[in-house]
Write a protein that holds these residues in place. Structure first.
Motif, PDB file in Angstrom:
ATOM      1  N   TRP A  21      63.522  39.857  13.777  1.00 41.43           N
ATOM      2  CA  TRP A  21      64.125  38.537  13.448  1.00 41.43           C
ATOM      3  C   TRP A  21      64.322  38.659  11.982  1.00 41.43           C
ATOM      4  N   THR A  57      68.469  35.525  18.995  1.00 42.93           N
ATOM      5  CA  THR A  57      69.188  35.418  17.968  1.00 42.93           C
ATOM      6  C   THR A  57      70.633  35.041  17.973  1.00 42.93           C
ATOM      7  N   GLY A 210      62.854  24.666  11.693  1.00 40.86           N
ATOM      8  CA  GLY A 210      63.473  26.032  12.109  1.00 40.86           C
ATOM      9  C   GLY A 210      63.792  25.898  13.505  1.00 40.86           C
ATOM     10  N   GLY A 211      64.659  26.916  13.739  1.00 43.26           N
ATOM     11  CA  GLY A 211      65.270  26.977  15.273  1.00 43.26           C
ATOM     12  C   GLY A 211      64.461  27.812  16.253  1.00 43.26           C
ATOM     13  N   ALA A 212      64.797  28.241  17.329  1.00 44.55           N
ATOM     14  CA  ALA A 212      63.994  28.386  18.314  1.00 44.55           C
ATOM     15  C   ALA A 212      63.135  30.057  17.890  1.00 44.55           C
ATOM     16  N   CYS A 213      63.807  31.025  17.096  1.00 41.22           N
ATOM     17  CA  CYS A 213      63.357  32.184  16.797  1.00 41.22           C
ATOM     18  C   CYS A 213      62.289  31.872  15.825  1.00 41.22           C
ATOM     19  N   TRP A 214      62.222  30.813  14.861  1.00 39.44           N
ATOM     20  CA  TRP A 214      61.328  30.466  14.009  1.00 39.44           C
ATOM     21  C   TRP A 214      60.054  29.942  14.684  1.00 39.44           C
ATOM     22  N   GLN A 215      60.291  29.118  15.636  1.00 36.88           N
ATOM     23  CA  GLN A 215      59.310  28.322  16.426  1.00 36.88           C
ATOM     24  C   GLN A 215      58.439  29.798  17.025  1.00 36.88           C
ATOM     25  N   PRO A 309      69.091  30.761  14.640  1.00 37.42           N
ATOM     26  CA  PRO A 309      69.183  29.719  15.915  1.00 37.42           C
ATOM     27  C   PRO A 309      67.662  29.488  16.518  1.00 37.42           C
TER      28      PRO A 309
END
Length: 309
Positions: A21, A57, A210-215, A309
């Protein structure tokens, strides 16, 4: 800034996922290919995880499966660290299908199409796929700008007293890269120990939206077990350090050094014998990453991955 063409070879793996990521979120890198070995949890899981991580992503980067075993033996998985699924039990949506072909072939094809001294190669797992590619077409080393590896240790190992996990899983493959004659930087356990994650740090990072990647990255950090080597206070975040060198080398202190592999059978097999002080009188064959600005590293990681994202 012109992004650097980049190949990432990995074995996801929790820290591999976060490293991917970080790479895919960084404008310094143009990630053109992700290849996968079966190091951390076996090839079926590592390829599924790589597809899911890249797919989350939204980037259309081909993911190609590679070695299911080392050059001379089977890989040893590490589910106690990464969980049986490789991602610490963090479920991701299934990613796009694997690209056709075999990793070593895909690496060679990407390098053949590249300009001389242009491609950054980042290795986050056992070096089998990369060694197969370069051993079967050595002239392609000329296309490499730099190889960056998370591997080895100059002090204690983490899979045996002598050896780090990636190096131990295929020491012959790592020896191929050490003798390739191209610029090579290595993030050892001694370096990655400075990227130390504690529950307090995760709580601070989680304050950033943050988005789904960060979560998903935060969920992985919460799921990883504390390390016995560090008194169960937390754990080192290994693989993102290699990516960070490729995008922000100013975060590191480094020195030239000479390294070679212990390939003999016995308890020292897989040890990276790293001469930091020139005692052997041999020419340096790598850049050894020694120190890390950890607060700046985690700030960069959070900023970049949270923007996905």
């Amino acid at each position: 800034m012109i992004p650097k063409p980049c190949i990432i070879d990995c074995d996801p793996g929790t820290d591999d996922a976060i490293a991917l990521w970080l790479a895919l979120a960084s404008p310094e890198l143009d990630v053109r290919l992700v290849t996968v070995a079966g190091g951390n949890v076996g090839l079926a899981r590592t390829t599924a995880n790589a597809r899911a991580v890249v797919g989350l992503t939204g980037r259309a980067v081909p993911v190609v499966a590679g070695a299911e075993r080392s050059l001379l033996a089977d890989f040893r998985a590490e589910p106690a660290v990464h969980g049986s699924d490789g991602l610490g039990g963090v479920a991701l949506p299934e990613g796009p299908p694997l690209a056709p072909g075999i990793a070593a072939d895909a690496i060679r094809a990407e390098l053949r199409a590249a300009a001389p001294h242009s491609v950054t190669v980042i290795g986050l797992g056992p070096a089998t796929n990369l060694a197969l590619a370069f051993a079967t077409e050595p002239a392609l080393a000329d296309r490499v700008a730099e190889i960056v590896l998370m591997s080895g240790a100059w002090s204690e190992g983490n899979i045996t007293p002598a050896a780090e996990f990636n190096a131990w899983n295929d020491p012959e493959a790592l020896a191929v890269l050490l003798n390739l004659g191209r610029p090579l930087a290595i993030a050892t356990l001694d370096l990655t120990a400075q990227a130390f994650v504690t529950p307090d740090l995760v709580a601070r990072l989680a304050q950033r939206p943050g988005g789904a990647c960060w979560q998903a990255a935060l969920a992985i950090l919460r799921a990883l077990p504390a390390s016995k080597r560090f008194g169960h206070r937390g754990f080192p975040l290994h693989d993102p350090c290699a990516v960070a060198w490729a995008i922000a080398p100013g975060l590191f202190g480094a020195r030239p050094a000479h390294a070679e592999m212990d390939l003999a059978p016995g308890p020292s097999r897989g040890r990276t014998v790293i001469d930091r002080w020139g005692r052997l009188g041999r020419a340096p064959n790598l850049t050894l990453l020694e120190t890390l600005d950890a607060p700046a590293f985690f700030a960069l990681l959070a900023e970049r991955v949270a923007a996905l994202p």
